[in-house]
Design a protein around this motif. Structure first.
Motif, PDB file in Angstrom:
ATOM      1  N   SER A 230       2.567   4.544   3.109  1.00 15.76           N
ATOM      2  CA  SER A 230       1.103   4.587   3.019  1.00 15.76           C
ATOM      3  C   SER A 230       0.578   5.966   2.629  1.00 15.76           C
ATOM      4  O   SER A 230      -0.579   6.106   2.235  1.00 15.76           O
ATOM      5  CB  SER A 230       0.476   4.153   4.348  1.00 15.76           C
ATOM      6  OG  SER A 230       0.964   4.940   5.417  1.00 15.76           O
ATOM      7  N   ASN A 234       0.848   5.432  -4.153  1.00 14.82           N
ATOM      8  CA  ASN A 234      -0.532   5.184  -4.565  1.00 14.82           C
ATOM      9  C   ASN A 234      -0.567   5.014  -6.082  1.00 14.82           C
ATOM     10  O   ASN A 234       0.467   5.109  -6.765  1.00 14.82           O
ATOM     11  CB  ASN A 234      -1.454   6.321  -4.101  1.00 14.82           C
ATOM     12  CG  ASN A 234      -0.961   7.691  -4.543  1.00 14.82           C
ATOM     13  OD1 ASN A 234      -0.716   7.923  -5.727  1.00 14.82           O
ATOM     14  ND2 ASN A 234      -0.805   8.611  -3.583  1.00 14.82           N
ATOM     15  N   GLU A 235      -1.758   4.755  -6.596  1.00 14.68           N
ATOM     16  CA  GLU A 235      -1.892   4.491  -8.030  1.00 14.68           C
ATOM     17  C   GLU A 235      -1.397   5.663  -8.876  1.00 14.68           C
ATOM     18  O   GLU A 235      -0.763   5.484  -9.915  1.00 14.68           O
ATOM     19  CB  GLU A 235      -3.359   4.186  -8.371  1.00 14.68           C
ATOM     20  CG  GLU A 235      -3.859   2.847  -7.862  1.00 14.68           C
ATOM     21  CD  GLU A 235      -4.444   2.929  -6.442  1.00 14.68           C
ATOM     22  OE1 GLU A 235      -4.220   3.971  -5.761  1.00 14.68           O
ATOM     23  OE2 GLU A 235      -5.118   1.966  -6.023  1.00 14.68           O
ATOM     24  N   HIS A 261      -0.706  -2.984   2.797  1.00 13.57           N
ATOM     25  CA  HIS A 261      -0.917  -2.623   1.399  1.00 13.57           C
ATOM     26  C   HIS A 261      -0.130  -3.565   0.492  1.00 13.57           C
ATOM     27  O   HIS A 261       0.963  -4.005   0.842  1.00 13.57           O
ATOM     28  CB  HIS A 261      -0.453  -1.188   1.135  1.00 13.57           C
ATOM     29  CG  HIS A 261      -1.114  -0.157   1.996  1.00 13.57           C
ATOM     30  ND1 HIS A 261      -0.815  -0.011   3.340  1.00 13.57           N
ATOM     31  CD2 HIS A 261      -2.056   0.768   1.708  1.00 13.57           C
ATOM     32  CE1 HIS A 261      -1.545   0.976   3.845  1.00 13.57           C
ATOM     33  NE2 HIS A 261      -2.299   1.463   2.877  1.00 13.57           N
TER      34      HIS A 261
END
Length: 268
Positions: A230, A234-235, A261
């Motif tokens: 987490s 990420n993008e 997620h």
């Protein structure tokens, strides 16, 4: 003390540097997911940790012991390996495949003892596949065969399991079964797992079920991002590692009561 420590590991094939300055560690009851595109060095890294490739420095330690100082039999008592695919030419029964995991504890000309057979049965039972014991291994489905490979590794009674793409080529149901068993191994048996995977969502799923998990995102033989899923998936990091634009969906999981997620690609 960590079960596995990798310190500044580099490795070359001829003049080609495949791995560069790799640092990672795994403690008891932890999972480390190695993520990255094809050809980034994931399998080579696993091979170095397993001792397939000869290393020249103080780079890999298993349970506090330098890898080069551990003989094959003792190494097999410290770490077990679950391959991506396993083909068996001879018509072995499942229980015969699993009892092969007892090899480190059996003398060269010895035969499995009653204790070994009991361990095999208990392992099959723990994975809910004791009904497979008499089946011919080569006739099993992909998901069933992968569970047998996990059973063979568990029969070795090692604290560290190394898995290379454990859900590769499996359907959606069998993928879920394998991940569910990985969660049980960590949470119920305190096993530690080093797992190479192409799917970042695997790391998210393990994290959402309360598993202590980290990811090492690799590109061109280097670990570029390292930490909790987490925190580092990420993008932006996916774009950097895979060259793919994605969107990460965050939602509350009512079962685990944590934010979960999921990654979806945004095709253009």
């Amino acid at each position: 003390m960590q079960l596995l420590e990798v310190n500044d590991l580099s490795f070359t094939y001829g003049n080609h540097e495949v791995l560069k300055n790799i640092d990672l560690s795994i403690g008891a009851g932890e999972v480390l997911c190695i993520l990255g595109p094809n050809g980034c060095g994931k399998t080579t890294l696993l091979d170095c940790i397993l001792g397939v490739h000869r290393l020249a420095g103080l780079q890999v330690y298993l349970n506090g012991q330098l890898l080069q100082n551990i003989n094959v039999k003792e190494k097999a008592k410290l770490v077990s390996y679950i391959p991506q695919k396993h083909k068996e030419s001879f018509p072995y029964r499942v229980k015969e495949i699993v009892v092969m995991g007892r090899a480190p504890y059996i003398s060269g000309f010895g035969a499995p003892k009653k204790e070994d057979q009991e361990i095999v049965y208990n392992v099959l039972k723990s994975l809910n596949i004791e009904a497979f014991a008499e089946k011919i291994y080569s006739r099993l489905s992909g998901g069933e065969a992968q569970l047998v490979m996990i059973a063979r590794a568990l029969a070795q009674e090692t604290d560290l399991l190394v898995m290379d793409e454990p859900t590769a080529a499996l359907d959606f149901k069998n993928e879920g079964i394998i991940l569910s068993n990985i969660i049980k191994l960590v949470k119920d048996q305190n096993k530690s797992i080093l797992m190479a995977t192409h799917f970042p969502n695997h790391a998210f799923q393990l994290e959402s079920y309360g598993v202590s998990v980290k990811v090492a995102m690799m590109k061109d033989g280097e670990i570029k991002y390292y930490g909790k899923p987490s925190e580092v998936i990420n993008e932006k990091t996916i774009q950097d590692i895979y060259g793919v634009k994605t969107q990460i969906i965050r939602y509350n999981n009512k079962k685990t009561k944590v934010v979960q997620h999921s990654i979806v690609s945004t095709l253009e």
